[in-house]
Design an enzyme around this catalytic site. Structure first.
Site, PDB file in Angstrom:
ATOM      1  N   GLY A 255       0.791  -1.216   0.000  1.00 54.82           N
ATOM      2  CA  GLY A 255       0.000   0.000   0.000  1.00 54.82           C
ATOM      3  C   GLY A 255       0.826   1.270   0.000  1.00 54.82           C
ATOM      4  O   GLY A 255       0.286   2.368  -0.089  1.00 54.82           O
ATOM      5  N   ASP A 256       2.138   1.121   0.092  1.00 54.94           N
ATOM      6  CA  ASP A 256       2.979   2.306   0.173  1.00 54.94           C
ATOM      7  C   ASP A 256       2.938   3.098  -1.137  1.00 54.94           C
ATOM      8  O   ASP A 256       3.222   2.570  -2.213  1.00 54.94           O
ATOM      9  CB  ASP A 256       4.419   1.894   0.464  1.00 54.94           C
ATOM     10  CG  ASP A 256       5.323   3.091   0.641  1.00 54.94           C
ATOM     11  OD1 ASP A 256       5.297   3.671   1.737  1.00 54.94           O
ATOM     12  OD2 ASP A 256       6.031   3.461  -0.315  1.00 54.94           O
ATOM     13  N   VAL A 257       2.605   4.349  -1.018  1.00 54.80           N
ATOM     14  CA  VAL A 257       2.448   5.158  -2.225  1.00 54.80           C
ATOM     15  C   VAL A 257       3.801   5.446  -2.880  1.00 54.80           C
ATOM     16  O   VAL A 257       3.897   5.549  -4.110  1.00 54.80           O
ATOM     17  CB  VAL A 257       1.669   6.453  -1.919  1.00 54.80           C
ATOM     18  CG1 VAL A 257       2.492   7.397  -1.068  1.00 54.80           C
ATOM     19  CG2 VAL A 257       1.233   7.128  -3.198  1.00 54.80           C
ATOM     20  N   LEU A 259       6.322   3.392  -2.904  1.00 52.68           N
ATOM     21  CA  LEU A 259       6.678   2.160  -3.609  1.00 52.68           C
ATOM     22  C   LEU A 259       5.983   2.123  -4.974  1.00 52.68           C
ATOM     23  O   LEU A 259       6.579   1.795  -5.992  1.00 52.68           O
ATOM     24  CB  LEU A 259       6.275   0.952  -2.758  1.00 52.68           C
ATOM     25  CG  LEU A 259       6.668  -0.427  -3.248  1.00 52.68           C
ATOM     26  CD1 LEU A 259       8.147  -0.513  -3.545  1.00 52.68           C
ATOM     27  CD2 LEU A 259       6.262  -1.474  -2.219  1.00 52.68           C
TER      28      LEU A 259
END
Length: 310
Positions: A255-257, A259
């Site tokens: 969910g890391d933006v 990434l």
DNA sequence: AACCAGGCGCATG
DNA sequence: CATGCGCATGGT
């Protein structure tokens, strides 16, 4: 790990492995942000830390095949603990060669093995700090996140003064546990984040959670389950903290933006990947998921290392 | 001036 | 199970 000179108990050295580039690490630490937890000089980092429970201020710079830790303030009574800290901070115990082989097997990622050669996964050895930082960083832009961290640390952390500069240790859980949500709210933390931080601080101060207890768990999944049982620690936060603090190699901050932005940049990914999609991309990097994430984040910081070579 | 940031929990259909 | 919403503020 002997002292450098018999008469200079203030200097300690930590051997460095192959595929280590101190300038790359410094560059990452410096990026564009205003991080209160260290100060970067052209060839050194100055860092406050608790070593074996005692506050010290250390300057870390490169020596011949080693990193040299010069104790500027405080006293190091446990040399092994200091060396462990430096190894943890710069992840000196990992052999990066297999990771670079994997990178080179992917045409779109191969450049990282050369451009970032010797970059180590910079750690946050203090698990409480790592968790606080990842909670603070949820959903807001990074510069605001660094601002919030600065306020927390300047308000509640222990000061160390040295040469006209003030450094701060990250506040201890016992300290944060006593803070009121309103006090944090006054520093522009959201009501929710204030509650999360105080709750986690209490859990640490009672000994209910600790790096040791977590390390003792059998699998990363068990660690994540434990951490996410606390309100405010979701999957992203747990993975981030485990990667940065416990160096759990298989962690992916789903969910890391950042990434996603990196994958968009280097692989042309068109939209935010679902969990399974991300797993597919990472599947060839079994055991190096955290490193791949860290290197992908590195692609987001534009300017390249000012080359010192002619 | 909207829109979205290194998410998360909680409320709905 | 999926989807929507508010949160605090600042950068773009």
């Amino acid at each position: 790990m002997a002292t450098l000179q018999a008469h200079s108990p203030d200097l300690f050295q930590t051997p460095t492995p192959p595929l280590f580039n101190f300038q790359e690490c410094l560059w990452f630490l410096d990026r564009n942000y205003d991080d209160i937890m260290h100060r970067i000089l052209p060839d050194a980092v100055i860092k406050p830390a608790r070593i074996a429970g005692k506050p010290v201020l250390v300057k870390i710079y490169e020596g011949e095949g080693c990193l040299i830790s010069e104790v500027l303030r405080g006293e190091v009574t446990d040399e092994a603990a200091l060396v462990r800290y430096v190894r943890d901070l710069f992840d000196l115990d990992t052999d990066l060669a297999p990771f670079y082989e994997l990178l080179r097997s992917d045409p779109e990622l191969a450049f990282m093995a050369d451009e970032y050669r010797g970059l180590r996964l910079i750690g946050i050895p203090d698990l409480f700090e790592a968790l606080c930082w990842s909670i603070i960083g949820q959903q807001i832009n990074l510069s605001f996140a660094y601002k919030l961290k600065r306020r927390l640390v300047e308000t509640f952390g222990e000061r160390i003064d040295w040469q006209d500069q003030t450094y701060y240790l990250f506040p201890e859980p016992e300290q944060v546990a006593l803070v009121s949500p309103a006090a944090l709210r006054a520093h522009q933390f959201s009501e929710r984040k204030a509650e999360y931080l105080i709750t986690i601080a209490r859990a640490f101060s009672t000994g209910e959670v600790s790096k040791e207890l977590l390390t003792a768990l059998p699998t990363p999944e068990a660690m994540i389950r434990q951490l996410t049982s606390y309100k405010g620690i979701g999957e992203w936060t747990a993975n981030y903290a485990l990667m940065k603090s416990l160096k759990v190699a298989t962690c992916i901050p789903y969910g890391d933006v950042g990434l996603y932005n990196a994958l968009h940049k280097v692989k042309g990914l068109a939209r935010r990947p679902e969990r399974a999609e991300l797993d597919a991309i990472f599947s060839k990097f079994c055991g190096w998921e955290a490193y791949l994430t860290f290197y992908l984040w590195r692609t987001l910081s534009k300017p390249d290392l000012p080359s010192t070579a002619p």
